[in-house]
Design an enzyme around this catalytic site. Structure first.
Site, PDB file in Angstrom:
ATOM      1  N   PRO A  10      51.481  36.287 -12.203  1.00 47.05           N
ATOM      2  CA  PRO A  10      50.055  36.674 -12.147  1.00 47.05           C
ATOM      3  C   PRO A  10      49.679  37.976 -11.242  1.00 47.05           C
ATOM      4  O   PRO A  10      50.304  37.940 -10.144  1.00 47.05           O
ATOM      5  CB  PRO A  10      49.233  35.654 -11.713  1.00 47.05           C
ATOM      6  CG  PRO A  10      49.889  34.690 -11.105  1.00 47.05           C
ATOM      7  CD  PRO A  10      51.471  34.725 -11.829  1.00 47.05           C
ATOM      8  N   ASN A  11      48.742  38.872 -11.777  1.00 48.27           N
ATOM      9  CA  ASN A  11      48.390  40.195 -11.153  1.00 48.27           C
ATOM     10  C   ASN A  11      49.673  41.271 -11.020  1.00 48.27           C
ATOM     11  O   ASN A  11      49.263  42.276 -10.325  1.00 48.27           O
ATOM     12  CB  ASN A  11      47.752  39.867  -9.761  1.00 48.27           C
ATOM     13  CG  ASN A  11      46.687  38.670 -10.048  1.00 48.27           C
ATOM     14  OD1 ASN A  11      45.750  39.137 -10.570  1.00 48.27           O
ATOM     15  ND2 ASN A  11      46.626  37.610  -9.264  1.00 48.27           N
ATOM     16  N   ARG A  18      47.124  47.691  -7.484  1.00 49.48           N
ATOM     17  CA  ARG A  18      46.704  46.250  -6.747  1.00 49.48           C
ATOM     18  C   ARG A  18      47.178  46.618  -5.291  1.00 49.48           C
ATOM     19  O   ARG A  18      48.185  46.664  -5.027  1.00 49.48           O
ATOM     20  CB  ARG A  18      47.347  45.223  -7.445  1.00 49.48           C
ATOM     21  CG  ARG A  18      47.132  44.050  -6.775  1.00 49.48           C
ATOM     22  CD  ARG A  18      48.381  42.918  -7.341  1.00 49.48           C
ATOM     23  NE  ARG A  18      48.130  41.788  -6.457  1.00 49.48           N
ATOM     24  CZ  ARG A  18      48.920  40.743  -6.256  1.00 49.48           C
ATOM     25  NH1 ARG A  18      50.196  40.767  -6.962  1.00 49.48           N
ATOM     26  NH2 ARG A  18      48.764  39.643  -5.690  1.00 49.48           N
ATOM     27  N   TYR A  23      51.547  46.208  -1.955  1.00 54.08           N
ATOM     28  CA  TYR A  23      52.670  46.305  -3.101  1.00 54.08           C
ATOM     29  C   TYR A  23      52.957  47.631  -3.372  1.00 54.08           C
ATOM     30  O   TYR A  23      53.842  47.725  -4.414  1.00 54.08           O
ATOM     31  CB  TYR A  23      51.920  45.564  -4.210  1.00 54.08           C
ATOM     32  CG  TYR A  23      51.302  44.207  -3.842  1.00 54.08           C
ATOM     33  CD1 TYR A  23      52.544  43.081  -3.626  1.00 54.08           C
ATOM     34  CD2 TYR A  23      50.130  43.711  -3.601  1.00 54.08           C
ATOM     35  CE1 TYR A  23      52.000  41.855  -3.220  1.00 54.08           C
ATOM     36  CE2 TYR A  23      49.671  42.315  -3.304  1.00 54.08           C
ATOM     37  CZ  TYR A  23      50.963  41.329  -3.071  1.00 54.08           C
ATOM     38  OH  TYR A  23      50.604  39.985  -2.931  1.00 54.08           O
ATOM     39  N   ASN A  72      59.627  36.550  -9.742  1.00 53.11           N
ATOM     40  CA  ASN A  72      58.681  36.823  -9.173  1.00 53.11           C
ATOM     41  C   ASN A  72      57.290  35.915  -9.368  1.00 53.11           C
ATOM     42  O   ASN A  72      56.873  36.498 -10.459  1.00 53.11           O
ATOM     43  CB  ASN A  72      58.247  38.090  -8.712  1.00 53.11           C
ATOM     44  CG  ASN A  72      57.314  38.361  -7.425  1.00 53.11           C
ATOM     45  OD1 ASN A  72      56.431  37.401  -7.017  1.00 53.11           O
ATOM     46  ND2 ASN A  72      56.956  39.583  -7.006  1.00 53.11           N
ATOM     47  N   ALA A  75      51.449  34.276  -6.936  1.00 53.86           N
ATOM     48  CA  ALA A  75      50.743  32.988  -6.326  1.00 53.86           C
ATOM     49  C   ALA A  75      51.253  31.852  -6.837  1.00 53.86           C
ATOM     50  O   ALA A  75      51.021  30.667  -6.032  1.00 53.86           O
ATOM     51  CB  ALA A  75      49.225  33.257  -6.566  1.00 53.86           C
ATOM     52  N   HIS A  78      53.375  29.491  -4.681  1.00 58.37           N
ATOM     53  CA  HIS A  78      52.918  28.650  -3.556  1.00 58.37           C
ATOM     54  C   HIS A  78      52.491  27.472  -4.194  1.00 58.37           C
ATOM     55  O   HIS A  78      51.838  26.433  -3.579  1.00 58.37           O
ATOM     56  CB  HIS A  78      52.036  29.465  -2.795  1.00 58.37           C
ATOM     57  CG  HIS A  78      52.421  30.725  -2.283  1.00 58.37           C
ATOM     58  ND1 HIS A  78      53.565  31.178  -1.699  1.00 58.37           N
ATOM     59  CD2 HIS A  78      51.825  31.994  -2.529  1.00 58.37           C
ATOM     60  CE1 HIS A  78      53.762  32.403  -1.537  1.00 58.37           C
ATOM     61  NE2 HIS A  78      52.832  33.114  -2.435  1.00 58.37           N
ATOM     62  N   ASP A  85      59.791  22.324 -11.374  1.00 60.24           N
ATOM     63  CA  ASP A  85      60.328  21.180 -11.968  1.00 60.24           C
ATOM     64  C   ASP A  85      61.416  21.845 -13.041  1.00 60.24           C
ATOM     65  O   ASP A  85      62.511  21.371 -13.426  1.00 60.24           O
ATOM     66  CB  ASP A  85      59.648  20.221 -12.942  1.00 60.24           C
ATOM     67  CG  ASP A  85      59.007  19.338 -11.913  1.00 60.24           C
ATOM     68  OD1 ASP A  85      59.345  19.252 -10.886  1.00 60.24           O
ATOM     69  OD2 ASP A  85      58.184  18.435 -12.183  1.00 60.24           O
ATOM     70  N   GLU A  96      64.823  34.479  -6.594  1.00 63.09           N
ATOM     71  CA  GLU A  96      63.446  34.692  -6.207  1.00 63.09           C
ATOM     72  C   GLU A  96      63.256  36.243  -5.551  1.00 63.09           C
ATOM     73  O   GLU A  96      63.948  36.321  -4.379  1.00 63.09           O
ATOM     74  CB  GLU A  96      62.941  33.526  -5.363  1.00 63.09           C
ATOM     75  CG  GLU A  96      61.788  33.555  -4.641  1.00 63.09           C
ATOM     76  CD  GLU A  96      61.462  32.324  -3.992  1.00 63.09           C
ATOM     77  OE1 GLU A  96      62.090  31.583  -3.504  1.00 63.09           O
ATOM     78  OE2 GLU A  96      60.155  32.260  -3.738  1.00 63.09           O
ATOM     79  N   HIS A  98      60.156  38.592  -3.773  1.00 59.26           N
ATOM     80  CA  HIS A  98      58.481  38.970  -3.318  1.00 59.26           C
ATOM     81  C   HIS A  98      58.638  40.301  -2.855  1.00 59.26           C
ATOM     82  O   HIS A  98      59.469  40.705  -1.901  1.00 59.26           O
ATOM     83  CB  HIS A  98      58.232  37.793  -2.382  1.00 59.26           C
ATOM     84  CG  HIS A  98      58.084  36.476  -2.925  1.00 59.26           C
ATOM     85  ND1 HIS A  98      57.088  36.239  -3.813  1.00 59.26           N
ATOM     86  CD2 HIS A  98      58.949  35.607  -2.744  1.00 59.26           C
ATOM     87  CE1 HIS A  98      57.563  34.669  -4.231  1.00 59.26           C
ATOM     88  NE2 HIS A  98      58.500  34.300  -3.514  1.00 59.26           N
ATOM     89  N   SER A 100      56.187  41.748  -1.055  1.00 57.82           N
ATOM     90  CA  SER A 100      55.825  41.506   0.352  1.00 57.82           C
ATOM     91  C   SER A 100      56.693  40.567   1.284  1.00 57.82           C
ATOM     92  O   SER A 100      57.158  39.737   0.395  1.00 57.82           O
ATOM     93  CB  SER A 100      54.173  41.183   0.363  1.00 57.82           C
ATOM     94  OG  SER A 100      54.168  39.925  -0.067  1.00 57.82           O
ATOM     95  N   ARG A 105      52.811  36.734   6.116  1.00 60.08           N
ATOM     96  CA  ARG A 105      51.160  36.903   5.928  1.00 60.08           C
ATOM     97  C   ARG A 105      50.542  35.468   5.873  1.00 60.08           C
ATOM     98  O   ARG A 105      50.785  34.748   6.876  1.00 60.08           O
ATOM     99  CB  ARG A 105      51.354  37.384   4.125  1.00 60.08           C
ATOM    100  CG  ARG A 105      52.081  38.534   4.202  1.00 60.08           C
ATOM    101  CD  ARG A 105      52.035  38.918   2.525  1.00 60.08           C
ATOM    102  NE  ARG A 105      50.560  39.315   1.947  1.00 60.08           N
ATOM    103  CZ  ARG A 105      50.337  39.241   1.137  1.00 60.08           C
ATOM    104  NH1 ARG A 105      51.223  39.354  -0.196  1.00 60.08           N
ATOM    105  NH2 ARG A 105      49.109  39.493   0.416  1.00 60.08           N
ATOM    106  N   ARG A 109      50.875  31.291   2.212  1.00 61.99           N
ATOM    107  CA  ARG A 109      51.921  31.874   1.231  1.00 61.99           C
ATOM    108  C   ARG A 109      53.475  31.682   1.794  1.00 61.99           C
ATOM    109  O   ARG A 109      54.439  31.924   1.173  1.00 61.99           O
ATOM    110  CB  ARG A 109      51.807  33.597   1.308  1.00 61.99           C
ATOM    111  CG  ARG A 109      50.499  33.876   0.728  1.00 61.99           C
ATOM    112  CD  ARG A 109      50.636  35.435   0.538  1.00 61.99           C
ATOM    113  NE  ARG A 109      49.232  36.102   0.379  1.00 61.99           N
ATOM    114  CZ  ARG A 109      48.421  35.963  -0.588  1.00 61.99           C
ATOM    115  NH1 ARG A 109      49.340  35.869  -1.804  1.00 61.99           N
ATOM    116  NH2 ARG A 109      47.434  36.797  -0.798  1.00 61.99           N
TER     117      ARG A 109
HETATM  118  C1  DQA Z   1      53.994  38.114  -4.276  1.00 55.44           C
HETATM  119  C2  DQA Z   1      53.486  37.328  -2.959  1.00 55.44           C
HETATM  120  C3  DQA Z   1      52.464  36.393  -3.481  1.00 55.44           C
HETATM  121  O1  DQA Z   1      52.263  35.549  -2.314  1.00 55.44           O
HETATM  122  C4  DQA Z   1      51.242  36.984  -4.243  1.00 55.44           C
HETATM  123  O2  DQA Z   1      50.448  35.821  -4.581  1.00 55.44           O
HETATM  124  C5  DQA Z   1      51.783  37.821  -5.209  1.00 55.44           C
HETATM  125  C6  DQA Z   1      52.777  38.647  -5.084  1.00 55.44           C
HETATM  126  C7  DQA Z   1      54.921  39.469  -3.847  1.00 55.44           C
HETATM  127  O3  DQA Z   1      55.485  39.779  -4.617  1.00 55.44           O
HETATM  128  O4  DQA Z   1      54.961  39.779  -2.746  1.00 55.44           O
HETATM  129  O5  DQA Z   1      51.207  37.960  -6.280  1.00 55.44           O
HETATM  130  O6  DQA Z   1      54.836  37.250  -4.906  1.00 55.44           O
END
Ligand code: DQA
Length: 140
Positions: A10-11, A18, A23, A72, A75, A78, A85, A96, A98, A100, A105, A109
């Site tokens: 998401p996002n 954003r 980011y 990735n 959110a 977390h 699962d 995995e 991320h 950031s 943070r 997170r």
């Molecule tokens: C994220 C870090 C997450 O905590 C956050 O909710 C994101 C992006 C990152 O790529 O740094 O949406 O996964």
């Protein structure tokens, strides 16, 4: 040709717009052009969704069509026992990523439901983290 699937949660469709101070200001679509050029021998597919269940569906399907996944979960990283699962029973390696550094943070997170099932965890390297992930998976 090795097939790798990148899943962004998401996002992350808003990358570039954003919170650019966290980011960056490059869209994932633009970054993907560069990434594919860097790895001409890898077939890189990309999927982004804002919905938890879609991530699960895609992960379940991935084992049939891909050799590895870069995830990735944003959110959902977390919060999602459901994604955890799915990863537990997934038969292909997952890296995995991320953008950031989630360890530096907010408190909420710091925990990841993904990390236990990941072959490698990359954080805090910006979009270059995806390049590192593909590079790692290309050598497996
Ligand atoms: C994220 C870090 C997450 O905590 C956050 O909710 C994101 C992006 C990152 O790529 O740094 O949406 O996964």
């Amino acid at each position: 040709m090795k097939k790798i699937l990148i899943i962004n949660g998401p996002n992350l469709n808003l990358l570039g717009k954003r919170e650019p101070e966290i980011y960056g200001n490059v869209s994932f679509e633009d970054f993907l052009i560069e990434l594919r050029q860097k790895f001409p021998n890898i077939d890189i597919s990309y999927y982004q969704t804002n919905h938890e269940g879609n991530i699960i569906d895609k992960l379940q399907e991935a084992a049939d069509s891909f050799e590895a996944v870069v995830l990735n979960a944003a959110a959902y990283t977390h919060t999602s026992i459901a994604i955890s699962d799915t990863l537990k029973i997934l038969k292909i390696p997952v890296v995995e990523v991320h953008i950031s550094d989630i360890s530096q943070r907010e408190e909420y997170r710091k925990f990841s439901f993904v990390s236990d099932h990941a072959a490698l965890v990359i954080m805090g390297e910006g979009l270059a983290g995806y390049t590192k992930a593909i590079s790692y998976l290309s050598k497996l």
